[in-house]
Design a protein around this motif. Structure first.
Motif, short mmCIF file in Angstrom:
data_model
loop_
_atom_site.label_atom_id
_atom_site.label_comp_id
_atom_site.label_asym_id
_atom_site.label_seq_id
_atom_site.Cartn_x
_atom_site.Cartn_y
_atom_site.Cartn_z
N TRP A 45 -7.99 4.10 -5.19
CA TRP A 45 -7.84 3.96 -6.63
C TRP A 45 -9.09 3.31 -7.23
CZ3 TRP A 45 -3.16 5.35 -9.03
CH2 TRP A 45 -2.06 5.56 -8.20
N VAL B 121 -3.21 -6.24 -5.71
CA VAL B 121 -3.46 -4.93 -6.32
C VAL B 121 -4.83 -4.39 -5.88
CG1 VAL B 121 -3.65 -3.67 -8.49
CG2 VAL B 121 -2.01 -5.54 -8.28
N THR C 7 0.83 -1.21 0.00
CA THR C 7 0.00 0.00 0.00
C THR C 7 0.86 1.26 0.00
OG1 THR C 7 -1.77 -1.16 1.18
CG2 THR C 7 -1.77 1.24 1.30
N PHE D 63 2.17 1.89 -3.48
CA PHE D 63 1.15 2.50 -4.34
C PHE D 63 0.92 3.96 -3.96
CE2 PHE D 63 0.52 -1.72 -5.75
CZ PHE D 63 -0.26 -1.68 -6.90
N ALA E 273 -4.51 -2.93 -2.42
CA ALA E 273 -3.85 -1.62 -2.45
C ALA E 273 -4.78 -0.56 -3.02
CB ALA E 273 -2.56 -1.71 -3.26
N TYR F 99 3.47 5.76 -5.94
CA TYR F 99 3.07 5.89 -7.35
C TYR F 99 2.01 6.99 -7.49
CZ TYR F 99 4.98 1.12 -7.14
OH TYR F 99 5.77 0.03 -6.90
#
Length: 746
Positions: free
Chosen positions: A670, A661, A630, A633, A664, A636
């Motif tokens: 997201w 994924v 996490t 991410f 996260a 990112y």
């Protein structure tokens, strides 16, 4: 008076189990702390090889220091030894609970300097104190029991090590976050302290009560000490070489490294025991297994990958048991055991340094593996398989030399026939028939070491060795600390393989700039790259984690800014500088390269400095864990623009990474969609591969613009009950397909 001493000695003997439990518990903790600290350090230090090489040297240095300290303590009476060691354990406890020291490393920190300092300051005293347990407590047991042979207790040490090795990835890591692991280790350390204190109470109160058995035994000569070191060197080096060989040339399976190390540790438990049955059996059958399996394995037939992996593990185990049994046969008297274990530790450390540090620099392939197999053939005990063979090799001097030369000549002839097969004399099966002949010579020669080693060398060279040398001489292969890279020049294409994992294909001629494999236009990342100009305009800023052959560069258009993040300089050399692949030169010659661990490099980047980021970082066939947490991410998301797009490649034979994924994505806010791309027969002809990509954005509109119109994009739903990976908690066990049948088709 004497009756009282005898009763006291008998009472101490009844509590010998306390020494076993103390040694076992200490070794268990030792093999828990190494992966635990590595997990703690990963987000801060990254996954660069210099980091882990430096960490390994720290562990080896501390282990050697602990064994040297145990050896030094042998100069004083055992009661004083106990007092000193308990004081050392108490001082080391000041470093509890285990954790990395709160120091900020410079941005340009040199791992060779900073990693030893960080690891040493974090766990140095604890590791040093625990590492001395096994040899020290064996010495105490010998004294407390009236001179009993303590070497069998080393089996308990290695059973404890094996238990810690298995428990961490299978039980501790999946069940506890790092804070919980640290607390568990602290409790274990307190238990070990209590056990050692209990052992100390069983020691004689006065030096005069210590048994006088062989306290003045003669020291081992230099050649004997060297022999111990070499006997420890080969199994240790072979264990690491087997791990590298299996994961590089056979099958890139996560957690496969546990098996070679576990078998290596268990070999001590089998070898360090009384009786002649096992050594006698090993002397007859280990040379046969090494001769037949060693050459078969380095041939590296991929269709038999799992069988080859099994063969490699059997080979390692029998060699380790044979050489460790020989070491046990050559052991000194109990009062010299700390020096014996110190020599063993030196040999083990040198073996690890050779296979882990030196070999990747010296060799472009895993040549250390056949070299160590050959060394095992030189060192292992041997016996004639049949009485008739013993009579065949009778003789001394000139007659014996003639027999050995004759065997060597036969081996040389069949090696030559097997490789070149002039006139088709051996037919299509020339290599197999020649190996059969060479192996027959080796079986006949078993028991006569020189002739046997000649046959073993011939078999290794014939059944894979000469092809490895040919590839090295052609310059088509290179090696780094991340593995072996092989470039295959085929009539219509160039291929790059990292061990058994394909890392890129470039077609030749007019199709040279066509994206292939996982990156074709219909794949998730291909669609995103084609959509970039519409989403972000002609000056889109695009980052790619993982260079490979540079295939994605052929989506670049003039005006865009491209940056590749690559941890291995050797990959940059292959993709950009070698001339073997031209994706970068033809499509994105101005693309920037950022060398180093991608997470660290991205953390250094300016906020909102990228519009699109493709995460395609593979270590053989596994994604580096610290890039999937996490917190990663979050990095990112910070470096991407508010409407930025993140593409994550999760194609994997062994791990189902979609839940990671998805977890996260939920934690980081997201929006996510997944595309599993299945190429058509025509696309497969152009080297398109099945791929699995996940697209994420914190802007729903951006994700919708990418995915609308293609029904293969599906919303990514979190897996019920799955715990998202964080820097404090992550485990591959819940996502391993082999352990979770429900993930087989995920």
């Amino acid at each position: 008076m004497n009756d009282g001493l005898e009763r006291e000695g008998a009472q101490r003997t009844r509590f010998h189990w306390l020494f076993v439990v103390a040694i076992l518990a200490g070794s268990f903790l030792l093999f828990l702390v190494q992966p635990m600290v590595a997990r703690m350090a990963l987000p801060k230090l990254g996954g660069a090889p210099a980091v882990w090489n430096s960490a390994m040297l720290v562990y080896q240095a501390l282990l050697l220091g602990g064994y040297a300290y145990a050896h030094w303590l042998g100069r004083v009476p055992v009661r004083m030894q106990a007092g000193i060691h308990l004081a050392v354990l108490a001082v080391a406890a000041l470093w509890l609970p285990i954790g990395l020291t709160a120091m900020e490393l410079p941005a340009d920190a040199e791992p060779a300097l900073w990693v030893p300092w960080l690891f040493g300051a974090s766990i140095g005293p604890l590791f040093f104190a625990i590492s001395a347990q096994a040899p020290l407590l064996q010495r105490w047991y010998s004294v407390a029991s009236g001179g009993r042979d303590p070497y069998a207790l080393y089996a308990a040490s290695n059973i404890g090590s094996f238990g810690g090795l298995i428990a961490y990835p299978l039980i501790v890591e999946p069940g506890l976050a790092l804070k919980g692991q640290s607390l568990l280790w602290t409790i274990g350390y307190a238990l070990v302290f209590a056990l050692v204190a209990g052992c100390a109470t069983l020691l004689p109160r006065k030096a005069s009560e210590e048994p006088h058995v062989p306290h003045h035994s003669p020291p081992a000569g230099r050649l004997r000490v060297l022999h111990w070191i070499v006997l420890a060197f080969v199994p240790s080096g072979l264990m690491l070489a087997t791990t590298t060989f299996l994961t590089t040339d056979i099958v890139a399976m996560p957690m496969l490294w546990v098996l070679p190390l576990g078998l290596y540790l268990l070999s001590f438990s089998l070898a360090f025991r009384e009786g002649d049955t096992i050594p006698d059996l090993l002397a007859k059958f280990t040379p046969v297994i090494v001769l037949l399996f060693g050459a078969t394995l380095i041939a590296g037939h991929q269709k038999l990958a799992y069988l080859n992996a099994l063969i490699g593990l059997i080979l390692l185990f029998v060699v380790a048991v044979a050489l460790h049994s020989r070491m046990y046969q050559l052991r000194p008297a109990p009062d010299r055991l700390t020096g014996f274990y110190l020599a063993m530790s030196v040999g083990g450390a040198l073996g690890g340094v050779f296979s882990g540090l030196v070999a990747p620099v010296l060799f472009d392939w895993t040549y250390e593996y056949p070299l160590l197999i050959l060394a095992a053939g030189v060192l292992m005990p041997q016996a004639f398989l049949l009485p008739a063979l013993a009579r065949l090799w009778q003789g001394e001097g000139q007659l014996l030399r003639i027999k050995i030369l004759a065997a060597a000549l036969v081996v040389a002839i069949f090696v030559w026939l097997g490789i070149f097969n002039p006139g088709g004399v051996l037919g299509e099966m020339h290599e197999q028939l020649a190996f059969l002949a060479v192996a027959t010579v080796g079986l006949i020669a078993t028991g006569r070491r020189v002739a046997y080693v000649v046959a073993l060398a011939g078999g290794l060279f014939l059944f894979g060795g000469y092809r490895a040398i040919e590839t090295s001489l052609s310059g088509d292969r290179t090696r780094s600390y991340f593995g072996v890279y092989t470039v295959s020049d085929l009539p219509d294409e160039q291929r790059l393989a990292h061990g058994t994992t394909l890392h890129g294909i470039q077609l030749k001629g007019l199709r040279a700039t066509m994206p292939t494999t996982y990156y074709v236009p219909g794949s998730g990342v291909g669609q995103a790259m084609l959509a970039a100009p519409g989403l972000y305009g002609p000056a889109a800023r695009i980052g790619v984690v993982g260079l490979g052959t540079g295939t994605l560069a052929c989506y670049a258009i003039p005006g865009q800014q491209w940056r590749f993040y690559e941890i291995d300089p050797e990959v940059v050399t292959i993709a950009r500088d070698s001339g073997k692949f031209t994706f970068l030169r033809q499509c994105a010659p101005q693309a920037q390269m950022s060398l180093g661990d991608a997470r660290i490099r991205l953390a250094e980047a300016a906020p909102a400095s990228l519009d699109m980021l493709a995460l395609d970082a593979f270590s053989s066939d596994a994604v580096p864990m610290h890039l999937m947490t996490t917190e990663a991410f979050g990095t990112y998301g910070r470096v991407l623009a508010p409407n930025g797009l993140l593409l994550v490649h999760i194609s994997n034979r062994f791990l189902a990474l979609a839940p990671v994924v998805a977890g996260a994505a939920v934690q980081g806010g997201w929006h996510a969609a997944r595309l599993v791309y299945q190429p058509s027969a025509l696309e497969q002809h152009d080297q398109a591969s099945t791929s699995d990509w996940i697209a994420l954005s914190r802007d729903q509109a951006t994700l919708t613009r990418l995915t609308q119109g293609d029904p293969r994009w599906q919303p990514l739903a979190p897996k019920p009950g799955f715990r998202a990976w964080t820097d404090d908690y992550a485990s591959v066990v819940p996502v391993m397909r082999a352990f979770n049948p429900s993930l087989a088709d995920d």
